[in-house]
Design a protein around this motif. Structure first.
Motif, PDB file in Angstrom:
ATOM      1  N   LEU A 190      19.674  33.411 -24.179  1.00  0.00           N
ATOM      2  CA  LEU A 190      17.781  33.985 -23.538  1.00  0.00           C
ATOM      3  C   LEU A 190      17.138  33.039 -23.200  1.00  0.00           C
ATOM      4  CD1 LEU A 190      15.970  36.035 -26.511  1.00  0.00           C
ATOM      5  CD2 LEU A 190      17.952  37.355 -24.632  1.00  0.00           C
ATOM      6  N   GLN A 191      17.468  31.461 -23.597  1.00  0.00           N
ATOM      7  CA  GLN A 191      16.767  30.420 -22.737  1.00  0.00           C
ATOM      8  C   GLN A 191      16.423  30.639 -21.195  1.00  0.00           C
ATOM      9  OE1 GLN A 191      15.113  29.129 -25.111  1.00  0.00           O
ATOM     10  NE2 GLN A 191      13.654  28.678 -23.239  1.00  0.00           N
ATOM     11  N   ARG A 192      17.809  31.108 -20.958  1.00  0.00           N
ATOM     12  CA  ARG A 192      17.587  30.455 -18.858  1.00  0.00           C
ATOM     13  C   ARG A 192      16.820  32.109 -18.367  1.00  0.00           C
ATOM     14  NH1 ARG A 192      20.913  32.764 -15.446  1.00  0.00           N
ATOM     15  NH2 ARG A 192      22.661  34.256 -15.907  1.00  0.00           N
ATOM     16  N   PHE A 193      16.591  32.505 -19.153  1.00  0.00           N
ATOM     17  CA  PHE A 193      15.987  33.842 -18.658  1.00  0.00           C
ATOM     18  C   PHE A 193      14.235  33.813 -18.885  1.00  0.00           C
ATOM     19  CE2 PHE A 193      19.312  35.354 -19.939  1.00  0.00           C
ATOM     20  CZ  PHE A 193      20.216  35.631 -18.417  1.00  0.00           C
ATOM     21  N   VAL A 194      14.020  32.722 -20.172  1.00  0.00           N
ATOM     22  CA  VAL A 194      12.254  32.718 -19.655  1.00  0.00           C
ATOM     23  C   VAL A 194      11.382  32.427 -18.962  1.00  0.00           C
ATOM     24  CG1 VAL A 194      11.021  32.291 -21.827  1.00  0.00           C
ATOM     25  CG2 VAL A 194      13.206  32.104 -22.399  1.00  0.00           C
ATOM     26  N   PRO A 195      10.045  32.659 -18.377  1.00  0.00           N
ATOM     27  CA  PRO A 195      10.000  32.150 -17.324  1.00  0.00           C
ATOM     28  C   PRO A 195       9.332  31.720 -17.821  1.00  0.00           C
ATOM     29  CG  PRO A 195       9.619  34.627 -17.706  1.00  0.00           C
ATOM     30  CD  PRO A 195       9.739  34.531 -18.958  1.00  0.00           C
ATOM     31  N   SER A 196       9.056  30.628 -17.201  1.00  0.00           N
ATOM     32  CA  SER A 196       8.179  29.474 -16.776  1.00  0.00           C
ATOM     33  C   SER A 196       6.304  29.300 -17.075  1.00  0.00           C
ATOM     34  CB  SER A 196       8.307  28.396 -14.903  1.00  0.00           C
ATOM     35  OG  SER A 196       7.167  27.641 -15.097  1.00  0.00           O
ATOM     36  N   GLY A 197       5.797  29.046 -18.414  1.00  0.00           N
ATOM     37  CA  GLY A 197       4.880  29.152 -18.445  1.00  0.00           C
ATOM     38  C   GLY A 197       4.859  30.207 -19.714  1.00  0.00           C
ATOM     39  N   THR A 198       6.097  29.988 -20.098  1.00  0.00           N
ATOM     40  CA  THR A 198       5.699  30.874 -21.324  1.00  0.00           C
ATOM     41  C   THR A 198       6.919  30.134 -22.606  1.00  0.00           C
ATOM     42  OG1 THR A 198       7.433  32.658 -20.709  1.00  0.00           O
ATOM     43  CG2 THR A 198       5.371  33.310 -20.399  1.00  0.00           C
ATOM     44  N   SER A 199       7.171  30.684 -23.730  1.00  0.00           N
ATOM     45  CA  SER A 199       8.075  30.876 -24.894  1.00  0.00           C
ATOM     46  C   SER A 199       9.027  31.832 -25.152  1.00  0.00           C
ATOM     47  CB  SER A 199       7.793  29.224 -25.198  1.00  0.00           C
ATOM     48  OG  SER A 199       6.663  30.037 -26.482  1.00  0.00           O
ATOM     49  N   LEU A 200      10.092  31.718 -26.109  1.00  0.00           N
ATOM     50  CA  LEU A 200       9.999  32.427 -26.428  1.00  0.00           C
ATOM     51  C   LEU A 200       9.897  32.914 -27.856  1.00  0.00           C
ATOM     52  CD1 LEU A 200      14.541  32.193 -27.135  1.00  0.00           C
ATOM     53  CD2 LEU A 200      13.067  33.563 -25.666  1.00  0.00           C
ATOM     54  N   THR A 244       5.927  32.074 -11.955  1.00  0.00           N
ATOM     55  CA  THR A 244       5.505  33.420 -12.984  1.00  0.00           C
ATOM     56  C   THR A 244       4.719  34.390 -12.749  1.00  0.00           C
ATOM     57  OG1 THR A 244       7.540  32.146 -14.415  1.00  0.00           O
ATOM     58  CG2 THR A 244       4.922  33.969 -15.257  1.00  0.00           C
ATOM     59  N   LEU A 245       4.765  35.215 -12.968  1.00  0.00           N
ATOM     60  CA  LEU A 245       4.028  36.372 -12.227  1.00  0.00           C
ATOM     61  C   LEU A 245       3.616  36.542 -14.062  1.00  0.00           C
ATOM     62  CD1 LEU A 245       4.618  38.829  -9.357  1.00  0.00           C
ATOM     63  CD2 LEU A 245       3.280  36.394  -9.277  1.00  0.00           C
ATOM     64  N   THR A 293      -1.528  51.975 -19.080  1.00  0.00           N
ATOM     65  CA  THR A 293      -2.148  51.250 -17.303  1.00  0.00           C
ATOM     66  C   THR A 293      -1.137  49.984 -17.005  1.00  0.00           C
ATOM     67  OG1 THR A 293      -3.865  50.036 -17.732  1.00  0.00           O
ATOM     68  CG2 THR A 293      -4.309  53.015 -17.216  1.00  0.00           C
ATOM     69  N   VAL A 294      -0.859  49.228 -15.819  1.00  0.00           N
ATOM     70  CA  VAL A 294      -0.174  48.195 -15.203  1.00  0.00           C
ATOM     71  C   VAL A 294      -1.160  47.719 -14.497  1.00  0.00           C
ATOM     72  CG1 VAL A 294       1.374  47.158 -15.076  1.00  0.00           C
ATOM     73  CG2 VAL A 294       1.758  49.255 -16.483  1.00  0.00           C
ATOM     74  N   SER A 295      -1.303  46.417 -14.593  1.00  0.00           N
ATOM     75  CA  SER A 295      -2.443  45.574 -13.412  1.00  0.00           C
ATOM     76  C   SER A 295      -1.233  45.266 -12.078  1.00  0.00           C
ATOM     77  CB  SER A 295      -2.993  44.959 -14.793  1.00  0.00           C
ATOM     78  OG  SER A 295      -2.610  43.452 -14.905  1.00  0.00           O
ATOM     79  N   PHE A 296      -2.321  44.601 -10.857  1.00  0.00           N
ATOM     80  CA  PHE A 296      -1.596  44.102 -10.584  1.00  0.00           C
ATOM     81  C   PHE A 296      -1.459  42.362 -10.997  1.00  0.00           C
ATOM     82  CE2 PHE A 296      -3.917  46.675  -7.235  1.00  0.00           C
ATOM     83  CZ  PHE A 296      -2.802  46.137  -6.076  1.00  0.00           C
ATOM     84  N   PRO A 297       0.275  42.200 -10.288  1.00  0.00           N
ATOM     85  CA  PRO A 297       0.457  40.755 -11.302  1.00  0.00           C
ATOM     86  C   PRO A 297      -0.159  39.896 -10.133  1.00  0.00           C
ATOM     87  CG  PRO A 297       2.098  41.703  -8.989  1.00  0.00           C
ATOM     88  CD  PRO A 297       1.008  42.769  -9.666  1.00  0.00           C
ATOM     89  N   ARG A 298      -1.078  38.904 -11.551  1.00  0.00           N
ATOM     90  CA  ARG A 298      -0.683  37.383 -11.212  1.00  0.00           C
ATOM     91  C   ARG A 298      -0.376  36.382 -10.863  1.00  0.00           C
ATOM     92  NH1 ARG A 298      -6.292  36.451 -15.231  1.00  0.00           N
ATOM     93  NH2 ARG A 298      -5.127  36.773 -17.017  1.00  0.00           N
ATOM     94  N   ARG A 299      -0.525  35.095 -10.392  1.00  0.00           N
ATOM     95  CA  ARG A 299       0.708  34.202 -10.585  1.00  0.00           C
ATOM     96  C   ARG A 299      -0.051  33.981 -12.023  1.00  0.00           C
ATOM     97  NH1 ARG A 299       3.169  30.576  -7.030  1.00  0.00           N
ATOM     98  NH2 ARG A 299       2.705  32.101  -5.547  1.00  0.00           N
ATOM     99  N   LEU A 300       0.879  32.518 -12.662  1.00  0.00           N
ATOM    100  CA  LEU A 300       0.715  32.441 -13.700  1.00  0.00           C
ATOM    101  C   LEU A 300       0.001  31.259 -13.706  1.00  0.00           C
ATOM    102  CD1 LEU A 300       0.313  32.918 -17.227  1.00  0.00           C
ATOM    103  CD2 LEU A 300       3.100  32.214 -17.197  1.00  0.00           C
TER     104      LEU A 300
END
Length: 228
Positions: free
Chosen positions: A23-33, A169-170, A221-228
Motif C-alpha cells: 500500500l505504501q506507494r498509494f498513501v497520500p502525502s500528509g497521511t500514514s497507514l 493531497t485533498l 454528506t460529503v464536504s468540498f475538498p480542500r488541500r491538506l
C-alpha cells in the motif's frame, strides 16, 4: 459547505489483510497507514447511491447508481486520531461522475456497466462487460452497532477521505450516523483484482477475506475538498 448529500444503501464490505508494503506507494502525502491491532487491510466495498444531490440540487439522471471501490485505511499526520480512507479505484456506471470526481477530488473513478439487486435475504452487485464481476452475500435481517474498539467498528466508522493527486493531497469530510451491521458467512466474490486494480492486488484473487460485513447504510454528506 456540503458538496454532496445522498443515501448510501446496502453496503457489502469484504476486508482483506495485506502487507503494508503493497500500500505504501498509494498513501497520500500528509497521511500514514492506519492499522487495527498492528494489521493492515484493504476493503472491497459495493453499495448504491440513492437520492443524490449536489449543492442541494437533485442530481437529475444521477440520483441512483451503484459504486464498487477498493479502499484502505489512513490517518492524517496532523491528527492521527482521525479515521480516514483512501481509494485505489472506484467504479460507477456513469461517465459524468468520473469526470467530476477525478477533476474536483483527484480520485480514480472509472465507468463500467453495473447492476445490483437486494431483498430481505440477499444482496448482490455485478459490473464489467457482461456483468462478469460479482459480489454477493446472504444478509439476513439481524444487525447491531459494532462493539467499541472492534474490527467491525474500525472498518465502518471512517469520516474523512484523502486523495493522492499528482501535486497535492485533498481532504474531505464524510458525515453519517453509526451504522448497524452484521458479519455474513455466505458470500461469493468473483473479481479479477489484478486486472481491475493492478498487479499489486492480484494476490487477492487467491485470498479469502478476514470477514465480510453488510450494513443497510444511511444518509451521508460529503464536504468540498480542500488541500491538506
Amino acid at each position: 459547505m456540503k458538496f454532496l448529500s445522498a443515501v448510501w444503501c446496502d453496503l457489502l464490505l469484504a476486508n482483506y489483510e495485506v502487507d503494508p508494503h503493497v500500500l505504501q506507494r498509494f498513501v497520500p502525502s500528509g497521511t500514514s497507514l492506519d492499522d487495527f491491532e498492528g494489521r493492515h487491510y484493504v476493503s472491497l466495498v459495493a453499495f448504491r447511491f440513492e437520492k443524490t444531490s449536489v449543492l442541494g440540487v437533485p442530481a437529475f439522471f444521477h440520483r441512483r447508481f451503484e459504486e464498487v471501490n477498493l479502499r484502505f485505511y489512513v490517518k492524517p499526520n496532523r491528527d492521527p486520531s482521525l479515521r480516514a480512507v483512501t481509494f485505489i479505484k472506484e467504479i460507477v456506471p456513469s461517465r459524468i461522475i468520473p469526470f467530476v470526481a477525478n477533476h474536483l477530488f483527484d480520485e480514480n473513478y472509472v465507468c463500467l456497466p453495473m447492476s445490483n439487486s437486494v431483498d430481505e435475504q440477499s444482496c448482490w452487485f455485478a459490473w464489467g462487460q457482461g456483468q462478469s464481476q460479482r459480489f454477493s452475500a446472504t444478509i439476513g435481517n439481524e444487525r447491531s452497532l459494532p462493539a467499541s474498539d472492534s474490527f467491525s467498528e474500525f472498518i465502518t466508522e471512517h469520516y474523512w477521505g484523502y486523495a493522492k493527486g499528482p501535486k497535492r493531497t485533498l481532504e474531505y469530510e464524510v458525515t453519517h450516523p453509526r451504522w448497524q451491521c452484521s458479519e455474513v458467512s455466505d458470500y461469493s466474490i468473483n473479481v479479477d483484482f489484478g486486472q481491475t486494480y493492478g498487479d499489486e492486488f492480484a494476490f487477492l484473487d487467491r485470498s479469502a477475506p478476514v470477514n465480510v460485513l453488510y450494513t443497510p447504510g444511511s444518509e451521508v454528506t460529503v464536504s468540498f475538498p480542500r488541500r491538506l
